[in-house]
Design a protein around this motif. Structure first.
Motif, PDB file in Angstrom:
ATOM      1  N   GLU A 146     -23.860 -57.518 -15.329  1.00 26.85           N
ATOM      2  CA  GLU A 146     -23.879 -59.099 -15.316  1.00 26.85           C
ATOM      3  C   GLU A 146     -23.737 -59.834 -16.843  1.00 26.85           C
ATOM      4  O   GLU A 146     -23.041 -60.793 -16.800  1.00 26.85           O
ATOM      5  CB  GLU A 146     -25.093 -59.669 -14.526  1.00 26.85           C
ATOM      6  CG  GLU A 146     -24.941 -59.009 -13.212  1.00 26.85           C
ATOM      7  CD  GLU A 146     -23.964 -59.617 -12.227  1.00 26.85           C
ATOM      8  OE1 GLU A 146     -23.465 -60.744 -12.597  1.00 26.85           O
ATOM      9  OE2 GLU A 146     -24.174 -59.385 -11.109  1.00 26.85           O
ATOM     10  N   LEU A 163     -20.347 -59.785 -18.059  1.00 25.23           N
ATOM     11  CA  LEU A 163     -19.515 -60.588 -17.583  1.00 25.23           C
ATOM     12  C   LEU A 163     -19.765 -61.869 -18.308  1.00 25.23           C
ATOM     13  O   LEU A 163     -18.642 -62.792 -18.605  1.00 25.23           O
ATOM     14  CB  LEU A 163     -19.680 -60.753 -16.042  1.00 25.23           C
ATOM     15  CG  LEU A 163     -19.214 -59.530 -15.319  1.00 25.23           C
ATOM     16  CD1 LEU A 163     -19.628 -59.732 -13.565  1.00 25.23           C
ATOM     17  CD2 LEU A 163     -17.694 -59.843 -15.059  1.00 25.23           C
ATOM     18  N   LYS A 164     -20.834 -62.152 -18.443  1.00 21.32           N
ATOM     19  CA  LYS A 164     -21.094 -63.623 -19.416  1.00 21.32           C
ATOM     20  C   LYS A 164     -20.664 -63.518 -20.588  1.00 21.32           C
ATOM     21  O   LYS A 164     -19.887 -64.662 -21.173  1.00 21.32           O
ATOM     22  CB  LYS A 164     -22.594 -64.086 -19.197  1.00 21.32           C
ATOM     23  CG  LYS A 164     -23.228 -64.174 -17.824  1.00 21.32           C
ATOM     24  CD  LYS A 164     -24.638 -64.411 -17.907  1.00 21.32           C
ATOM     25  CE  LYS A 164     -25.283 -64.647 -16.520  1.00 21.32           C
ATOM     26  NZ  LYS A 164     -26.874 -64.819 -16.724  1.00 21.32           N
ATOM     27  N   LEU A 194     -18.043 -61.961 -21.492  1.00 19.53           N
ATOM     28  CA  LEU A 194     -16.354 -62.152 -21.447  1.00 19.53           C
ATOM     29  C   LEU A 194     -15.767 -63.524 -21.465  1.00 19.53           C
ATOM     30  O   LEU A 194     -14.715 -63.725 -22.096  1.00 19.53           O
ATOM     31  CB  LEU A 194     -15.986 -61.355 -20.216  1.00 19.53           C
ATOM     32  CG  LEU A 194     -16.059 -59.620 -20.016  1.00 19.53           C
ATOM     33  CD1 LEU A 194     -15.719 -59.101 -19.052  1.00 19.53           C
ATOM     34  CD2 LEU A 194     -15.235 -59.127 -21.532  1.00 19.53           C
ATOM     35  N   ASP A 195     -16.781 -64.344 -21.034  1.00 26.49           N
ATOM     36  CA  ASP A 195     -16.518 -65.706 -21.025  1.00 26.49           C
ATOM     37  C   ASP A 195     -16.486 -66.046 -22.562  1.00 26.49           C
ATOM     38  O   ASP A 195     -15.525 -66.961 -23.015  1.00 26.49           O
ATOM     39  CB  ASP A 195     -17.450 -66.702 -20.273  1.00 26.49           C
ATOM     40  CG  ASP A 195     -17.165 -66.518 -18.690  1.00 26.49           C
ATOM     41  OD1 ASP A 195     -15.985 -66.117 -18.350  1.00 26.49           O
ATOM     42  OD2 ASP A 195     -18.209 -66.522 -17.839  1.00 26.49           O
ATOM     43  N   ALA A 213     -15.330 -58.355  -9.672  1.00 23.64           N
ATOM     44  CA  ALA A 213     -15.470 -59.214 -10.836  1.00 23.64           C
ATOM     45  C   ALA A 213     -15.105 -58.824 -11.885  1.00 23.64           C
ATOM     46  O   ALA A 213     -14.491 -59.854 -12.549  1.00 23.64           O
ATOM     47  CB  ALA A 213     -17.272 -59.566 -10.637  1.00 23.64           C
ATOM     48  N   TYR A 214     -15.022 -57.875 -12.465  1.00 20.99           N
ATOM     49  CA  TYR A 214     -14.455 -57.417 -13.740  1.00 20.99           C
ATOM     50  C   TYR A 214     -12.989 -57.514 -13.702  1.00 20.99           C
ATOM     51  O   TYR A 214     -12.307 -58.131 -14.601  1.00 20.99           O
ATOM     52  CB  TYR A 214     -14.980 -56.020 -13.958  1.00 20.99           C
ATOM     53  CG  TYR A 214     -16.026 -55.860 -14.959  1.00 20.99           C
ATOM     54  CD1 TYR A 214     -16.279 -55.446 -16.412  1.00 20.99           C
ATOM     55  CD2 TYR A 214     -17.500 -56.254 -14.455  1.00 20.99           C
ATOM     56  CE1 TYR A 214     -17.261 -55.367 -16.746  1.00 20.99           C
ATOM     57  CE2 TYR A 214     -18.661 -56.092 -14.902  1.00 20.99           C
ATOM     58  CZ  TYR A 214     -18.623 -55.613 -16.341  1.00 20.99           C
ATOM     59  OH  TYR A 214     -19.751 -55.796 -17.009  1.00 20.99           O
ATOM     60  N   ARG A 268     -11.380 -59.709 -11.788  1.00 16.37           N
ATOM     61  CA  ARG A 268     -10.907 -61.084 -11.786  1.00 16.37           C
ATOM     62  C   ARG A 268     -11.173 -61.695 -13.328  1.00 16.37           C
ATOM     63  O   ARG A 268     -10.162 -62.292 -13.606  1.00 16.37           O
ATOM     64  CB  ARG A 268     -11.822 -61.695 -10.881  1.00 16.37           C
ATOM     65  CG  ARG A 268     -11.125 -61.597  -9.341  1.00 16.37           C
ATOM     66  CD  ARG A 268     -11.947 -62.496  -8.392  1.00 16.37           C
ATOM     67  NE  ARG A 268     -13.158 -61.880  -8.047  1.00 16.37           N
ATOM     68  CZ  ARG A 268     -14.217 -62.588  -8.395  1.00 16.37           C
ATOM     69  NH1 ARG A 268     -14.297 -63.743  -9.305  1.00 16.37           N
ATOM     70  NH2 ARG A 268     -15.328 -62.053  -7.937  1.00 16.37           N
ATOM     71  N   ALA A 269     -12.107 -61.138 -13.957  1.00 17.31           N
ATOM     72  CA  ALA A 269     -12.399 -61.590 -15.236  1.00 17.31           C
ATOM     73  C   ALA A 269     -11.455 -61.222 -16.108  1.00 17.31           C
ATOM     74  O   ALA A 269     -10.955 -61.899 -17.054  1.00 17.31           O
ATOM     75  CB  ALA A 269     -13.833 -61.119 -15.743  1.00 17.31           C
ATOM     76  N   GLU A 296      -7.874 -62.610 -14.760  1.00 20.22           N
ATOM     77  CA  GLU A 296      -7.693 -64.124 -14.343  1.00 20.22           C
ATOM     78  C   GLU A 296      -7.830 -64.761 -15.873  1.00 20.22           C
ATOM     79  O   GLU A 296      -7.465 -65.739 -16.060  1.00 20.22           O
ATOM     80  CB  GLU A 296      -8.331 -64.712 -13.699  1.00 20.22           C
ATOM     81  CG  GLU A 296      -7.637 -64.255 -12.180  1.00 20.22           C
ATOM     82  CD  GLU A 296      -8.703 -64.572 -11.130  1.00 20.22           C
ATOM     83  OE1 GLU A 296      -9.428 -65.441 -11.169  1.00 20.22           O
ATOM     84  OE2 GLU A 296      -8.503 -64.087  -9.825  1.00 20.22           O
ATOM     85  N   LYS A 297      -8.795 -64.258 -16.712  1.00 17.75           N
ATOM     86  CA  LYS A 297      -9.121 -64.672 -18.133  1.00 17.75           C
ATOM     87  C   LYS A 297      -8.810 -64.240 -19.345  1.00 17.75           C
ATOM     88  O   LYS A 297      -7.948 -64.691 -20.255  1.00 17.75           O
ATOM     89  CB  LYS A 297     -10.756 -64.856 -17.983  1.00 17.75           C
ATOM     90  CG  LYS A 297     -11.233 -65.902 -16.906  1.00 17.75           C
ATOM     91  CD  LYS A 297     -12.673 -65.666 -16.982  1.00 17.75           C
ATOM     92  CE  LYS A 297     -13.355 -66.439 -15.701  1.00 17.75           C
ATOM     93  NZ  LYS A 297     -14.806 -66.376 -15.559  1.00 17.75           N
TER      94      LYS A 297
END
Length: 616
Positions: free
Chosen positions: A176, A179-180, A182-183, A253-254, A256-257, A260-261
């Protein structure tokens, strides 16, 4: 190393282990006492102020640079990526440097112990050099070039967050947190694009050869898609500590990150490089800093920061030419030993092309390094009284890195031993590689080179953290090159061709003095640099091209190896002459290594004090 030491902004987070990461710790053990100790109360007061400065500066540094903490195994900021590229970030860094120097100036150095004075001097040198790196003319020439094909978040972060590096993936929270992060990574990629656009507007751009390699890297990540992105590796290799019930959610979630990002951010930079930047890039005929606005001032700064000396580019160039001549003489001696008939140029071609010097396979190359490591380990106690607790692993570069990577490198582990140090070797394009340099490469990148120097500093809790985790290139790379010279004392180089490999690698470091200054100070072309290196060594063409392109991308860094090595060699000779039978090589190495990576003048002063204390 993680070891490339760059105080300018162009290194971004790739300079993590070289940055002045600061914290409190007591003075190094074993330092000689000051000749005239100050009154105890006053000395205690000054020591307390110094310790408080180190502690406060470190805490502030980690808060501003969370990836620094991640590399140190400090997980307090594990869900943060950091900034590293905005005007506000650089303003905060500059303000912190000024505050540190002001606080340091208020401390009476004369009332400190000898070990504390070493820490004082190292801290002062580093922060003053950092401040020079934030001068407007230096910033204008660096911040708008935040990535190249060797350095930058675009290649650094995928490896860092791959599950094979510093970022841990043991629990659901680790996943988790990433994932943060990665933003924040995506935001930094967009910051990279903005800086590149800024550089295009001011005319401060990378050379074409660097831009083309960058474009290929970004295009490769985009073309590979989600499945080939190293950022997906953690969800392909879940540890047992992550429950089965969570794995599908995290995998989605990974995906999509990344899809898409992250990959769209890569594509934005790729498109800009292809459509706008490449056409404006500096030509390959004169790719050095001389051809870039502000390049001359920047190179002078880089020479000073990388070598930690006052040597001029001309002095370094002449030193390189002298070392090339000396090493050629030793190479001719090896030619006579093996009975080679012909001149040095023919011997170089023999080494480059004879099938007996080619690795048979990736597996054979890997096993060869394993065998070398075992032989070195047995002999190390003869030369070192303190050995690292951190383990050393041997690995080939990951596929996505190997084409543009150097022949080898070292990634530090953590002080608690939870993550080992890693010696990476390059198995790309095996026909272009030769085996005589294998022992030397291991001694440099592995033990007793980078692994010893970095691990022993990190494990030494008696040091302030900026000495444990920071450093300068001249010491770090100078030590690793010096470590190569210990080969015969460690039972290596019994094969004359392996000793030739040592000379060939030493030649590489000598040629770097000539070629780096040639490119950035004397206006050499890329081809001139390539031709010089091919003519003076048996390096393969693929290696030479990568080396030259590295010097173009990382001005000044390659100077530090030979300058640092020669200074350490001179210190050893000075100690051997002064102490005679009292000289102990293990004690000497203890003095060199156990205060962390010191600026060369500070190292000389420390060794001279040690010599005096041993004369009896």
């Amino acid at each position: 190393m993680p070891k490339t030491i760059m105080t300018t902004a162009s290194a971004l987070v790739l300079a993590l282990l070289a940055a002045p990461v600061l914290a409190h710790g007591p003075a190094p053990a074993g330092a000689p006492a000051a000749a005239a100790p100050a009154p105890q109360a006053d000395a205690a007061s000054e020591s307390a102020k110094l310790a408080a400065l180190f502690r406060q500066s470190d805490e502030a540094q980690l808060a501003r640079n969370p990836l620094f903490a991640l590399f140190r195994g400090d997980m307090r900021y594990a869900d943060q990526f950091g900034d590293y590229i905005s005007d506000a970030y650089f303003a905060a860094e500059k303000a912190a440097i000024k505050a540190d120097l002001k606080a340091l100036a208020a401390i009476d150095r004369d009332r400190l112990s000898d070990g504390e004075r070493i820490s004082y001097d190292v801290f002062k040198w580093q922060r003053e050099m950092d401040l020079k790196g934030h001068a407007p003319e230096i910033m204008a020439a660096t911040v708008v070039r935040p990535v190249d094909h060797f350095n930058g978040v675009h290649i650094f972060v995928p490896e860092l967050f791959s599950g094979k590096s510093a970022a841990p993936f043991r629990t659901v929270k680790d996943y988790e947190d990433n994932l943060k992060r990665l933003d924040g990574f995506v935001a930094t990629l967009d910051g990279v694009l903005a800086r590149l656009r800024q550089g295009l507007a001011t005319g401060v751009v990378q050379p074409k050869l660097v831009s083309e390699r960058m474009l290929r890297q970004f295009d490769g990540f985009v073309a590979g898609g989600v499945e080939e992105m190293p950022l997906m590796m953690p969800v392909r290799n879940f540890p047992d500590t992550v429950p089965e019930a969570e794995r599908a959610r995290l995998t989605d979630a990974y995906a999509r990150a990344v899809g898409e990002k992250v990959l769209p951010a890569y594509a934005r930079i790729r498109d800009f490089l292809r459509d706008d930047y490449l056409a404006a890039a500096r030509g390959n005929e004169k790719p050095g800093l001389l051809s870039m606005p502000g390049g001359t001032a920047l190179y002078s700064h880089l020479v000073a920061s990388q070598t930690t000396t006052a040597m001029t580019p001309d002095e370094i160039h002449d030193l390189g030419l002298s070392e090339v001549r000396r090493i050629h003489g030793e190479m001719r001696a090896v030619m006579r030993e093996v009975g080679f008939k012909g001149d040095l140029k023919a011997f170089f071609e023999h080494i480059r092309t004879d099938p007996k010097f080619k690795p048979e396979s990736r597996e054979a190359l890997t096993q060869g390094y394993y065998d070398i490591g075992k032989r070195v380990d047995v002999a190390l106690p003869k030369l070192f009284s303190t050995l690292p607790k951190t383990k050393l692993e041997i690995r080939p570069y990951p596929d996505f890195m190997e084409k543009d990577a150097a022949g080898g490198s070292y990634q530090p582990g953590t002080p608690d031993g939870a993550r080992p140090g890693i010696f990476y070797f390059n198995a790309y394009d095996l026909p272009s590689r030769t085996t005589p340099g294998m022992e030397t490469l291991y001694l440099h990148e592995g033990a007793p080179g980078h692994h010893f120097q970095i691990a022993l500093a990190q494990e030494n809790e008696a040091l302030p953290a900026f000495q444990r985790f920071g450093g300068n290139t001249a010491f770090v790379e100078g030590w690793a090159l010096y470590a190569e010279s210990l080969g015969r004392e460690l039972g290596m180089f019994t094969d004359p061709y392996q000793y030739y490999g040592r000379l060939d690698d030493e030649m590489l470091r000598a040629m770097r003095l000539v070629v780096d200054t040639g490119l950035h100070h004397k206006g050499w072309s890329r081809q001139q640099a390539i031709d010089y290196m091919l003519a003076n060594s048996s390096q393969g063409e693929t290696d030479v091209v990568n080396e030259v392109d590295r010097y173009v991308a990382m001005p000044g860094q390659a100077l530090a190896y030979k300058v640092g090595d020669l200074r350490i060699q001179a210190a050893r000779k000075r100690a051997e002459k002064a102490l005679g039978k009292r000289f102990d090589i293990r004690d000497f190495h203890e003095q060199v290594l156990m205060s962390g990576a010191l600026p060369l003048e500070v190292l000389d002063q420390k060794i001279d004090r040690w010599i005096e204390s041993r004369k009896g």
